[in-house]
Design a protein around this motif. Structure first.
Motif, PDB file in Angstrom:
ATOM      1  N   PHE A 135      53.437  55.913 -33.021  1.00  0.00           N
ATOM      2  CA  PHE A 135      54.236  57.019 -33.537  1.00  0.00           C
ATOM      3  C   PHE A 135      53.352  58.173 -33.997  1.00  0.00           C
ATOM      4  CE2 PHE A 135      57.385  53.623 -33.929  1.00  0.00           C
ATOM      5  CZ  PHE A 135      58.539  54.279 -33.511  1.00  0.00           C
ATOM      6  N   VAL A 136      53.893  59.363 -33.841  1.00  0.00           N
ATOM      7  CA  VAL A 136      53.276  60.570 -34.393  1.00  0.00           C
ATOM      8  C   VAL A 136      54.381  61.380 -35.078  1.00  0.00           C
ATOM      9  CG1 VAL A 136      51.395  60.727 -32.733  1.00  0.00           C
ATOM     10  CG2 VAL A 136      53.587  61.814 -32.212  1.00  0.00           C
ATOM     11  N   THR A 137      53.984  62.248 -35.974  1.00  0.00           N
ATOM     12  CA  THR A 137      54.931  63.139 -36.650  1.00  0.00           C
ATOM     13  C   THR A 137      54.710  64.550 -36.119  1.00  0.00           C
ATOM     14  OG1 THR A 137      55.041  61.764 -38.635  1.00  0.00           O
ATOM     15  CG2 THR A 137      55.654  64.080 -38.878  1.00  0.00           C
TER      16      THR A 137
ATOM     17  N   PHE B 125      55.985  65.075 -46.455  1.00  0.00           N
ATOM     18  CA  PHE B 125      56.847  64.426 -45.465  1.00  0.00           C
ATOM     19  C   PHE B 125      58.247  64.192 -46.033  1.00  0.00           C
ATOM     20  CE2 PHE B 125      58.346  60.462 -43.375  1.00  0.00           C
ATOM     21  CZ  PHE B 125      58.209  60.798 -42.036  1.00  0.00           C
TER      22      PHE B 125
ATOM     23  N   HIS C  17      64.466  66.083 -41.678  1.00  0.00           N
ATOM     24  CA  HIS C  17      64.044  65.225 -40.575  1.00  0.00           C
ATOM     25  C   HIS C  17      65.069  65.161 -39.444  1.00  0.00           C
ATOM     26  CE1 HIS C  17      60.510  63.214 -42.503  1.00  0.00           C
ATOM     27  NE2 HIS C  17      61.078  63.775 -43.569  1.00  0.00           N
TER      28      HIS C  17
ATOM     29  N   VAL D  22      61.584  54.424 -39.497  1.00  0.00           N
ATOM     30  CA  VAL D  22      60.948  55.156 -40.603  1.00  0.00           C
ATOM     31  C   VAL D  22      61.692  54.888 -41.905  1.00  0.00           C
ATOM     32  CG1 VAL D  22      60.485  57.454 -41.554  1.00  0.00           C
ATOM     33  CG2 VAL D  22      59.962  56.961 -39.144  1.00  0.00           C
TER      34      VAL D  22
ATOM     35  N   ARG E 234      64.311  59.678 -47.200  1.00  0.00           N
ATOM     36  CA  ARG E 234      64.054  60.998 -46.634  1.00  0.00           C
ATOM     37  C   ARG E 234      65.386  61.681 -46.351  1.00  0.00           C
ATOM     38  NH1 ARG E 234      62.589  60.255 -40.177  1.00  0.00           N
ATOM     39  NH2 ARG E 234      64.168  58.659 -39.730  1.00  0.00           N
TER      40      ARG E 234
ATOM     41  N   THR F  57      59.528  62.152 -36.245  1.00  0.00           N
ATOM     42  CA  THR F  57      58.553  61.092 -36.003  1.00  0.00           C
ATOM     43  C   THR F  57      58.993  60.335 -34.758  1.00  0.00           C
ATOM     44  OG1 THR F  57      58.031  60.943 -38.368  1.00  0.00           O
ATOM     45  CG2 THR F  57      57.407  59.071 -36.965  1.00  0.00           C
TER      46      THR F  57
ATOM     47  N   ARG G  52      54.131  58.962 -29.312  1.00  0.00           N
ATOM     48  CA  ARG G  52      53.123  59.980 -29.021  1.00  0.00           C
ATOM     49  C   ARG G  52      53.362  60.684 -27.685  1.00  0.00           C
ATOM     50  NH1 ARG G  52      48.234  60.799 -31.281  1.00  0.00           N
ATOM     51  NH2 ARG G  52      48.437  58.827 -32.424  1.00  0.00           N
TER      52      ARG G  52
ATOM     53  N   GLU H 123      49.337  62.281 -37.632  1.00  0.00           N
ATOM     54  CA  GLU H 123      49.547  60.847 -37.824  1.00  0.00           C
ATOM     55  C   GLU H 123      50.585  60.691 -38.933  1.00  0.00           C
ATOM     56  OE1 GLU H 123      48.246  58.396 -35.967  1.00  0.00           O
ATOM     57  OE2 GLU H 123      47.355  60.017 -34.778  1.00  0.00           O
ATOM     58  N   PRO H 124      51.550  59.814 -38.780  1.00  0.00           N
ATOM     59  CA  PRO H 124      52.569  59.647 -39.823  1.00  0.00           C
ATOM     60  C   PRO H 124      51.941  59.234 -41.155  1.00  0.00           C
ATOM     61  CG  PRO H 124      53.212  58.522 -37.803  1.00  0.00           C
ATOM     62  CD  PRO H 124      51.785  58.926 -37.631  1.00  0.00           C
TER      63      PRO H 124
ATOM     64  N   LEU I 274      53.378  52.551 -39.457  1.00  0.00           N
ATOM     65  CA  LEU I 274      54.426  52.236 -38.497  1.00  0.00           C
ATOM     66  C   LEU I 274      53.823  51.421 -37.359  1.00  0.00           C
ATOM     67  CD1 LEU I 274      56.180  55.731 -38.285  1.00  0.00           C
ATOM     68  CD2 LEU I 274      57.064  53.692 -39.449  1.00  0.00           C
TER      69      LEU I 274
END
Length: 304
Positions: A173-175, A193, A198, A211, A222, A246, A249, A265-266, A270
């Motif tokens: 995962f990426v944000t 974050f 979101h 998440v 969130r 999120t 990638r 990177e989150p 994760l």
């Protein structure tokens, strides 16, 4: 049971019923009439002292006894077929063949473009049908019924020994935020974050995701401002907005909007997500299916 007097054609009928879950379709598969298939089912029930198949709105449902018998019967028939027939050879450059692939969204975007180019080059007479599925456990029924030949997706939640698999792809995962987002200048941490709006991707239409589960374990939440059924639309929605998302990638790295987003990177742990190649045990020894599995594996390996 007097095995010497047992009609082995009953096992052919049983296997056809397991595959089709319908007497008429099973009869067509086995090359017999519908009355003959009905009679075979009656004989099977007497021999094994079990109903074997129960009628339902979804077709014939196998009993526990039938499910227990399914793989040994299919394996036995496969060995007999192997003895009686010459080794199957599949020449993809010459033979016409149709395959149906079951794909979730991720492999449809990440794997399918390269796969179709490869198949067009090495198998010009093959036709590929793609069936989209969402639920990771739906793939078992699709393979059981023969609606798909091979699948690529997240492994089912419960392993079934008639469904074979091999690891194919894995992603983390990426944000993502838009390049003009405040976080693009100040950076990303957990506090920032949690303060953001979101985007949640949920093909099933849920209002929470992985998440949220991870945050909940820390007593955190969130703000979800947008939910979507697909992840590959996300990058195009970030530029000029204050949304954050999120996702996996390759959603970012393969997007046409890649230049408009920033990837972090989150700020929480994760797991990476696996995608497997899945097929039914009955097609294990098929030369055509084996060839296609090898092509898919090679294409996936080239993506890594």
């Amino acid at each position: 049971m007097n095995f010497e007097g047992f009609d082995l054609n009953l096992l052919v009928a049983f296997n056809a019923l397991m595959l089709e879950r319908n007497v008429t379709k099973a009869a067509a598969l086995a090359g017999v009439s519908q009355p003959a298939m009905s009679a075979a089912l009656s004989r099977l029930r007497r021999v094994f002292d079990d109903p074997l198949f129960i009628r339902s709105a979804e077709g014939l449902l196998p009993t526990a006894k039938a499910q227990e018998m399914a793989i040994p019967v299919a394996d036995a028939l496969g060995q007999v077929r192997h003895l009686m027939q010459p080794a199957e050879v599949f020449d993809p450059t010459a033979k016409q063949r149709s395959f149906t692939l079951g794909l979730t969204e991720y492999p449809m975007h990440v794997l399918l473009p390269a796969l179709t180019k490869k198949l067009a080059a090495v198998a010009p007479h093959c036709t590929i049908h793609v069936r989209y599925f969402i639920d990771r456990d739906e793939v078992v029924a699709l393979l059981d019924t023969g609606k798909i030949d091979i699948a690529v997706g997240v492994p089912p939640t419960r392993a079934e020994n008639r469904i074979l698999s091999q690891p194919l792809l894995r992603d983390d995962f990426v944000t993502l935020v838009g390049r003009d987002h405040e976080a693009a200048r100040k950076g990303m941490n957990l506090r920032a974050f949690l303060s953001m709006r979101h985007i949640l991707v949920s093909p099933e239409g849920n209002h929470y995701g992985l998440v949220d589960q991870q945050l909940r374990e820390q007593g955190l939440t969130r703000t979800i401002s947008l939910t979507l059924p697909t992840m590959f639309t996300v990058p195009a929605l970030l530029s000029g907005t204050d949304y954050v998302a999120t996702v996996l990638r390759r959603v970012g790295t393969t997007s046409a909007s890649q230049g408009d987003i920033i990837m972090f990177e989150p700020p929480l742990a994760l797991p990476s997500i696996p995608f497997d190649l899945l097929w039914h045990r009955r097609t294990q020894d098929s030369a055509a299916h084996s060839w296609l599995r090898q092509v898919i594996s090679q294409v996936a390996s080239d993506l890594k």
